[in-house]
Motif scaffolding. Structure first.
Motif, PDB file in Angstrom:
ATOM      1  N   HIS A   1       9.256   2.201 -10.680  1.00  0.00           N
ATOM      2  CA  HIS A   1       9.981   0.930 -10.627  1.00  0.00           C
ATOM      3  C   HIS A   1      10.178   0.432 -12.054  1.00  0.00           C
ATOM      4  O   HIS A   1       9.316   0.609 -12.903  1.00  0.00           O
ATOM      5  N   HIS A   2      11.318  -0.184 -12.314  1.00  0.00           N
ATOM      6  CA  HIS A   2      11.616  -0.686 -13.658  1.00  0.00           C
ATOM      7  C   HIS A   2      11.750  -2.201 -13.682  1.00  0.00           C
ATOM      8  O   HIS A   2      12.336  -2.757 -14.602  1.00  0.00           O
ATOM      9  N   MET A   3      11.205  -2.875 -12.683  1.00  0.00           N
ATOM     10  CA  MET A   3      11.244  -4.336 -12.634  1.00  0.00           C
ATOM     11  C   MET A   3       9.972  -4.903 -13.253  1.00  0.00           C
ATOM     12  O   MET A   3       8.919  -4.274 -13.207  1.00  0.00           O
ATOM     13  N   PRO A   4      10.045  -6.097 -13.821  1.00  0.00           N
ATOM     14  CA  PRO A   4       8.837  -6.718 -14.390  1.00  0.00           C
ATOM     15  C   PRO A   4       7.925  -7.264 -13.293  1.00  0.00           C
ATOM     16  O   PRO A   4       8.318  -7.332 -12.127  1.00  0.00           O
ATOM     17  N   GLY A   5       6.725  -7.661 -13.682  1.00  0.00           N
ATOM     18  CA  GLY A   5       5.784  -8.262 -12.752  1.00  0.00           C
ATOM     19  C   GLY A   5       5.213  -7.262 -11.768  1.00  0.00           C
ATOM     20  O   GLY A   5       5.373  -7.435 -10.560  1.00  0.00           O
ATOM     21  N   GLN A   6       4.549  -6.229 -12.276  1.00  0.00           N
ATOM     22  CA  GLN A   6       4.075  -5.155 -11.413  1.00  0.00           C
ATOM     23  C   GLN A   6       2.561  -5.197 -11.217  1.00  0.00           C
ATOM     24  O   GLN A   6       1.819  -5.657 -12.076  1.00  0.00           O
ATOM     25  N   LEU A   7       2.148  -4.685 -10.075  1.00  0.00           N
ATOM     26  CA  LEU A   7       0.745  -4.446  -9.777  1.00  0.00           C
ATOM     27  C   LEU A   7       0.627  -2.974  -9.411  1.00  0.00           C
ATOM     28  O   LEU A   7       1.254  -2.520  -8.447  1.00  0.00           O
ATOM     29  N   LEU A   8      -0.096  -2.227 -10.215  1.00  0.00           N
ATOM     30  CA  LEU A   8      -0.275  -0.783 -10.006  1.00  0.00           C
ATOM     31  C   LEU A   8       1.066  -0.049  -9.894  1.00  0.00           C
ATOM     32  O   LEU A   8       1.237   0.856  -9.092  1.00  0.00           O
TER      33      LEU A   8
ATOM     34  N   VAL B   1       0.839  -1.205   0.000  1.00  0.00           N
ATOM     35  CA  VAL B   1       0.000   0.000   0.000  1.00  0.00           C
ATOM     36  C   VAL B   1       0.874   1.255   0.000  1.00  0.00           C
ATOM     37  O   VAL B   1       0.616   2.208  -0.754  1.00  0.00           O
ATOM     38  N   MET B   2       1.910   1.277   0.825  1.00  0.00           N
ATOM     39  CA  MET B   2       2.794   2.452   0.885  1.00  0.00           C
ATOM     40  C   MET B   2       3.526   2.664  -0.444  1.00  0.00           C
ATOM     41  O   MET B   2       3.661   3.800  -0.902  1.00  0.00           O
ATOM     42  N   GLU B   3       3.984   1.579  -1.058  1.00  0.00           N
ATOM     43  CA  GLU B   3       4.662   1.691  -2.360  1.00  0.00           C
ATOM     44  C   GLU B   3       3.698   2.189  -3.435  1.00  0.00           C
ATOM     45  O   GLU B   3       4.053   3.047  -4.246  1.00  0.00           O
ATOM     46  N   ILE B   4       2.491   1.637  -3.463  1.00  0.00           N
ATOM     47  CA  ILE B   4       1.507   2.059  -4.469  1.00  0.00           C
ATOM     48  C   ILE B   4       1.156   3.530  -4.295  1.00  0.00           C
ATOM     49  O   ILE B   4       1.106   4.285  -5.282  1.00  0.00           O
ATOM     50  N   THR B   5       0.928   3.970  -3.061  1.00  0.00           N
ATOM     51  CA  THR B   5       0.588   5.385  -2.860  1.00  0.00           C
ATOM     52  C   THR B   5       1.758   6.292  -3.216  1.00  0.00           C
ATOM     53  O   THR B   5       1.540   7.412  -3.691  1.00  0.00           O
ATOM     54  N   SER B   6       2.986   5.815  -3.022  1.00  0.00           N
ATOM     55  CA  SER B   6       4.137   6.621  -3.428  1.00  0.00           C
ATOM     56  C   SER B   6       4.234   6.740  -4.934  1.00  0.00           C
ATOM     57  O   SER B   6       4.478   7.819  -5.470  1.00  0.00           O
ATOM     58  N   VAL B   7       4.062   5.622  -5.626  1.00  0.00           N
ATOM     59  CA  VAL B   7       4.148   5.635  -7.088  1.00  0.00           C
ATOM     60  C   VAL B   7       3.033   6.494  -7.683  1.00  0.00           C
ATOM     61  O   VAL B   7       3.267   7.279  -8.605  1.00  0.00           O
ATOM     62  N   LYS B   8       1.827   6.369  -7.155  1.00  0.00           N
ATOM     63  CA  LYS B   8       0.671   7.064  -7.724  1.00  0.00           C
ATOM     64  C   LYS B   8       0.502   8.501  -7.231  1.00  0.00           C
ATOM     65  O   LYS B   8       0.097   9.373  -7.992  1.00  0.00           O
TER      66      LYS B   8
ATOM     67  N   PRO C   1       4.151   8.079   0.846  1.00  0.00           N
ATOM     68  CA  PRO C   1       4.988   8.859   1.751  1.00  0.00           C
ATOM     69  C   PRO C   1       6.437   8.996   1.300  1.00  0.00           C
ATOM     70  O   PRO C   1       7.201   9.741   1.894  1.00  0.00           O
ATOM     71  N   PHE C   2       6.851   8.278   0.232  1.00  0.00           N
ATOM     72  CA  PHE C   2       8.264   8.254  -0.146  1.00  0.00           C
ATOM     73  C   PHE C   2       8.604   9.168  -1.313  1.00  0.00           C
ATOM     74  O   PHE C   2       9.743   9.196  -1.753  1.00  0.00           O
ATOM     75  N   GLY C   3       7.650   9.896  -1.854  1.00  0.00           N
ATOM     76  CA  GLY C   3       7.883  10.723  -3.031  1.00  0.00           C
ATOM     77  C   GLY C   3       7.585   9.931  -4.298  1.00  0.00           C
ATOM     78  O   GLY C   3       7.421   8.718  -4.279  1.00  0.00           O
ATOM     79  N   PHE C   4       7.509  10.669  -5.416  1.00  0.00           N
ATOM     80  CA  PHE C   4       7.227  10.024  -6.700  1.00  0.00           C
ATOM     81  C   PHE C   4       8.454   9.280  -7.207  1.00  0.00           C
ATOM     82  O   PHE C   4       9.570   9.787  -7.119  1.00  0.00           O
TER      83      PHE C   4
END
Length: 161
Positions: A102-109, A85-92, A96-99
């Motif tokens: 990720h460049h790894m395969p196999g992603q969800l949101l 949840v924290m990673e998704i909210t950061s990416v979107k 809390p971690f800034g924008f």
């Protein structure tokens, strides 16, 4: 329950525990070797994933010995779920971690599916340390289920410093 059956059960538990501790050490040594291989042979591909899977196996075995399967599963699900949840909210949304991307395969949101497992395994050591710290405080014994995760979160946060 007779004294003989109680003794037999306790011996069985001790043998299982000894086997579990031996397995923990074996997995730890394999993890260390895979991590060292990854460090000495950068870009080889397999060792980082192997090291992560071995660390997850260590958490599973050690967690079983410490908390049982249900407790370990609860820890992995909560730690993995919160980290996802924290990673998704950061990416979107940048919190809390800034924008970032990720460049790894196999992603969800926008978040690699390995991330929850990484956080669950990285958080195991702080969880153990927090448990020791909180248990050493008799006044906090009744509130340990609330205080332990907070202390563990602070310890895990210091990994970034």
């Amino acid at each position: 329950m007779t004294a003989v059956s109680a003794l037999r059960d306790s011996v069985g538990d001790t043998q299982r525990s000894d086997l579990g501790v031996t397995l923990c050490w074996a997995v730890f040594v394999l993890w260390f070797a895979a991590s060292l291989w990854s460090f000495l042979q950068p870009g080889s591909g397999g060792p980082p994933l192997l090291a992560q899977l071995l660390l997850l196996l260590f958490v599973a075995v050690h967690g079983y010995l410490s908390y049982g399967w249900r407790g370990t599963a609860a820890y992995v699900l909560i730690a993995g779920g919160v980290s996802m949840v924290m990673e998704i909210t950061s990416v979107k949304f940048g919190f809390p971690f800034g924008f970032y991307t990720h460049h790894m395969p196999g992603q969800l949101l926008g978040v690699p599916l390995i991330i929850p497992l990484v956080y669950a395994t990285l958080g195991w050591a702080p969880w153990g340390i927090a448990g020791v710290i909180v248990r050493d405080r008799p006044a906090a014994a009744g509130r340990a289920s609330i205080i332990t995760p907070i202390v563990a979160a602070f310890i895990l946060t210091f990994y970034d410093f």
